[in-house]
Motif scaffolding. Structure first.
Motif, mmCIF file in Angstrom:
data_model
loop_
_atom_site.group_PDB
_atom_site.id
_atom_site.type_symbol
_atom_site.label_atom_id
_atom_site.label_comp_id
_atom_site.label_asym_id
_atom_site.label_seq_id
_atom_site.Cartn_x
_atom_site.Cartn_y
_atom_site.Cartn_z
ATOM 1 N N ARG A 20 0.839 -1.190 0.000
ATOM 2 C CA ARG A 20 0.000 0.000 0.000
ATOM 3 C C ARG A 20 0.883 1.252 0.000
ATOM 4 N NH1 ARG A 20 -5.155 -2.365 3.284
ATOM 5 N NH2 ARG A 20 -4.166 -1.904 5.264
ATOM 6 N N THR A 21 0.406 2.266 -0.677
ATOM 7 C CA THR A 21 1.136 3.520 -0.768
ATOM 8 C C THR A 21 0.621 4.503 0.272
ATOM 9 O OG1 THR A 21 1.619 3.226 -3.110
ATOM 10 C CG2 THR A 21 1.689 5.478 -2.251
ATOM 11 N N TYR A 22 1.532 5.075 1.026
ATOM 12 C CA TYR A 22 1.195 6.019 2.092
ATOM 13 C C TYR A 22 1.864 7.362 1.846
ATOM 14 C CZ TYR A 22 -1.243 3.188 5.625
ATOM 15 O OH TYR A 22 -2.174 2.453 6.321
ATOM 16 N N HIS A 23 1.111 8.412 2.087
ATOM 17 C CA HIS A 23 1.677 9.757 2.182
ATOM 18 C C HIS A 23 1.909 10.045 3.655
ATOM 19 C CE1 HIS A 23 0.930 14.019 3.254
ATOM 20 N NE2 HIS A 23 1.898 14.197 2.380
ATOM 21 N N PHE A 24 3.038 10.689 3.966
ATOM 22 C CA PHE A 24 3.325 11.005 5.363
ATOM 23 C C PHE A 24 4.262 12.201 5.451
ATOM 24 C CE2 PHE A 24 6.268 7.839 3.786
ATOM 25 C CZ PHE A 24 7.516 8.215 4.259
ATOM 26 N N VAL A 43 -0.701 9.140 14.890
ATOM 27 C CA VAL A 43 -1.773 8.516 14.115
ATOM 28 C C VAL A 43 -3.077 9.279 14.355
ATOM 29 C CG1 VAL A 43 -2.998 6.367 13.650
ATOM 30 C CG2 VAL A 43 -0.602 6.304 14.375
ATOM 31 N N HIS A 44 -3.632 9.816 13.287
ATOM 32 C CA HIS A 44 -4.844 10.623 13.413
ATOM 33 C C HIS A 44 -6.100 9.762 13.446
ATOM 34 C CE1 HIS A 44 -6.305 10.092 9.283
ATOM 35 N NE2 HIS A 44 -5.053 10.204 8.857
ATOM 36 N N GLY A 45 -7.233 10.424 13.701
ATOM 37 C CA GLY A 45 -8.517 9.736 13.767
ATOM 38 C C GLY A 45 -9.473 10.181 12.680
ATOM 39 N N PHE A 46 -10.753 10.200 13.025
ATOM 40 C CA PHE A 46 -11.841 10.486 12.075
ATOM 41 C C PHE A 46 -12.531 11.794 12.454
ATOM 42 C CE2 PHE A 46 -16.364 10.512 11.159
ATOM 43 C CZ PHE A 46 -16.452 10.068 9.857
ATOM 44 N N PRO A 47 -12.873 12.621 11.468
ATOM 45 C CA PRO A 47 -12.377 12.661 10.104
ATOM 46 C C PRO A 47 -11.191 13.633 10.079
ATOM 47 C CG PRO A 47 -14.251 14.142 10.327
ATOM 48 C CD PRO A 47 -13.944 13.601 11.704
ATOM 49 N N ASP A 48 -10.020 13.129 9.885
ATOM 50 C CA ASP A 48 -8.810 13.933 10.025
ATOM 51 C C ASP A 48 -7.792 13.485 8.981
ATOM 52 O OD1 ASP A 48 -7.147 15.863 11.140
ATOM 53 O OD2 ASP A 48 -7.409 15.147 13.191
ATOM 54 N N PHE A 49 -6.631 14.092 8.986
ATOM 55 C CA PHE A 49 -5.502 13.627 8.180
ATOM 56 C C PHE A 49 -4.254 14.154 8.859
ATOM 57 C CE2 PHE A 49 -6.937 17.616 6.526
ATOM 58 C CZ PHE A 49 -5.934 18.246 5.808
ATOM 59 N N TRP A 50 -3.090 14.032 8.257
ATOM 60 C CA TRP A 50 -1.848 14.405 8.937
ATOM 61 C C TRP A 50 -1.933 15.793 9.546
ATOM 62 C CZ3 TRP A 50 1.079 18.674 8.357
ATOM 63 C CH2 TRP A 50 0.860 19.458 7.217
ATOM 64 N N TYR A 51 -2.699 16.669 8.886
ATOM 65 C CA TYR A 51 -2.828 18.075 9.262
ATOM 66 C C TYR A 51 -3.312 18.266 10.699
ATOM 67 C CZ TYR A 51 -4.519 22.938 8.515
ATOM 68 O OH TYR A 51 -4.757 24.285 8.579
ATOM 69 N N GLY A 52 -3.984 17.262 11.245
ATOM 70 C CA GLY A 52 -4.466 17.367 12.620
ATOM 71 C C GLY A 52 -3.349 17.565 13.639
ATOM 72 N N VAL A 68 6.917 11.531 12.694
ATOM 73 C CA VAL A 68 6.383 10.925 11.469
ATOM 74 C C VAL A 68 4.863 10.896 11.589
ATOM 75 C CG1 VAL A 68 6.347 8.871 10.010
ATOM 76 C CG2 VAL A 68 8.462 9.518 11.214
ATOM 77 N N VAL A 69 4.190 11.482 10.598
ATOM 78 C CA VAL A 69 2.731 11.612 10.659
ATOM 79 C C VAL A 69 2.126 11.183 9.331
ATOM 80 C CG1 VAL A 69 0.816 13.139 11.267
ATOM 81 C CG2 VAL A 69 3.102 13.621 12.153
ATOM 82 N N PRO A 70 1.592 9.974 9.249
ATOM 83 C CA PRO A 70 1.001 9.534 7.985
ATOM 84 C C PRO A 70 -0.449 9.995 7.817
ATOM 85 C CG PRO A 70 0.935 7.753 9.590
ATOM 86 C CD PRO A 70 1.651 8.910 10.257
#
Length: 335
Positions: A20-24, A43-52, A68-70
């Motif tokens: 699997r390909t991950y952006h981080f 590790v972020h939750g819902f609904p979030d992304f690295w920006y959290g 490191v924040v994927p």
């Protein structure tokens, strides 16, 4: 590393050994030494992304940590499988382990918020040899279930978790995609706002309300627009798939015979807002039965989004806690 400018962070995109390909985001401190500089995997939750984690990354890096924040599976620049079974925590934890392998990191401090808290708790069970310390935020630890309980039954037994049954319904994807801004405006309301969707069915009623001003929010307009753009680009099916994994998780955990207790010598910190409807003293008390070294910090008057609502306190308290782990009499001087 400017929280107002997402492009100012060091972004990477790689294919992992899991396929699997991950952006981080991968941010190294000055004079980084892979043997001496601890890595924080956030590790972020819902609904979030690295920006959290935008407010924490810079300060933690300046304290000497590699951060490191994927974008987790289904979010941002990371793969977005359609099948809910791909989002089981066993598979997510395998991805996180593969990410550490890619970075040449043997053991890391795992830090998670919301679904991320649940995921890092499971990481400590699936891969106890890869974790140095554990920080969970807003969602207390719950052990693997010894019997399968459908999410609908969970919602009946705990009405404040009724939204999980709504999210597990596949029809919710189109509802949220259609009313995305309205959904996000409700989700990121301050804890003083009256609108919430914790009880079953309440979300759909709120989404049908005519568009109204965004109201009190933990996000400013620029931040809110970042979330709208990101979730609109990727769609809500991936994020919602996390709520559709209960049976898959149960079967994988039962087959592996995962223990209920976290590793005996693992330091664990839990941080929560007293106005968060999903983190109550009762469930936090239950978590203590399974965690020998649990410390908790409550942020009075804060809600679910502690990474923003208590951004400075989170940054400082996690840093102080980690520093304290290295200064104890039995410590070897580093994590």
């Amino acid at each position: 590393m400017d929280p107002k400018n997402p492009a100012s962070f060091n972004h990477r995109t790689k294919k992992l050994s899991t396929g699997r390909t991950y952006h981080f985001v991968d941010q190294l401190p000055d004079n980084y030494d892979h043997k001496r500089s601890p890595t924080l995997l956030c590790v972020h939750g819902f609904p979030d992304f690295w920006y959290g984690w935008r407010y924490q990354i810079g300060p933690w890096v300046r304290k000497g940590y590699r951060v490191v924040v994927p974008d987790m599976l289904g979010y941002g620049g990371t793969d977005k499988p359609e099948d809910p079974s791909e989002y089981s925590t066993k598979k997510l934890c395998a991805d996180l382990t593969a990410l550490l392998d890619l970075l040449g990191v043997r053991r890391a401090v795992l830090i998670g918020h919301d679904w991320g808290a649940f995921t890092v708790g499971r990481f400590a069970l699936w891969h106890p040899d890869r974790i140095l310390a554990l920080v969970m935020m807003s969602v207390p630890y719950t052990p693997p279930s010894r019997q399968y309980i459908p999410v609908e039954e969970v919602a009946r037994l705990a009405p404040n978790l009724g939204y999980q049954a709504d999210f597990a319904n596949p029809t919710t994807t189109s509802e949220l995609d259609t009313h995305l801004e309205r959904f996000l405006s409700i989700t990121f309301r301050t804890p003083t706002a009256n609108e919430n969707y914790t009880s079953r069915g309440s979300l759909f009623k709120l989404l049908q309300v005519s568009e109204v001003p965004r109201g009190p929010s933990v996000l400013n307009d620029s931040e809110f627009n970042q979330y709208v753009d990101e979730m609109r680009r990727g769609g809500m099916n991936g994020p919602l798939n996390y709520y559709r994994t209960a049976k898959h998780r149960y079967e994988e955990e039962a087959h592996a015979g995962l223990p209920a207790d976290l590793p005996e010598n693992l330091p664990v910190l839990f941080m929560w807002g007293t106005k968060d409807l999903t983190a109550t003293p009762f469930v936090i008390g239950k978590a203590r039965k399974f965690i020998r070294k649990l410390q908790d910090i409550a942020f009075e008057g804060r809600g679910h989004w502690v990474l923003v609502e208590a951004k400075d306190e989170i940054t400082d308290r996690v840093g102080s806690w980690l520093q304290g782990l290295t200064s104890r009499p039995n410590s070897k001087g580093k994590l």
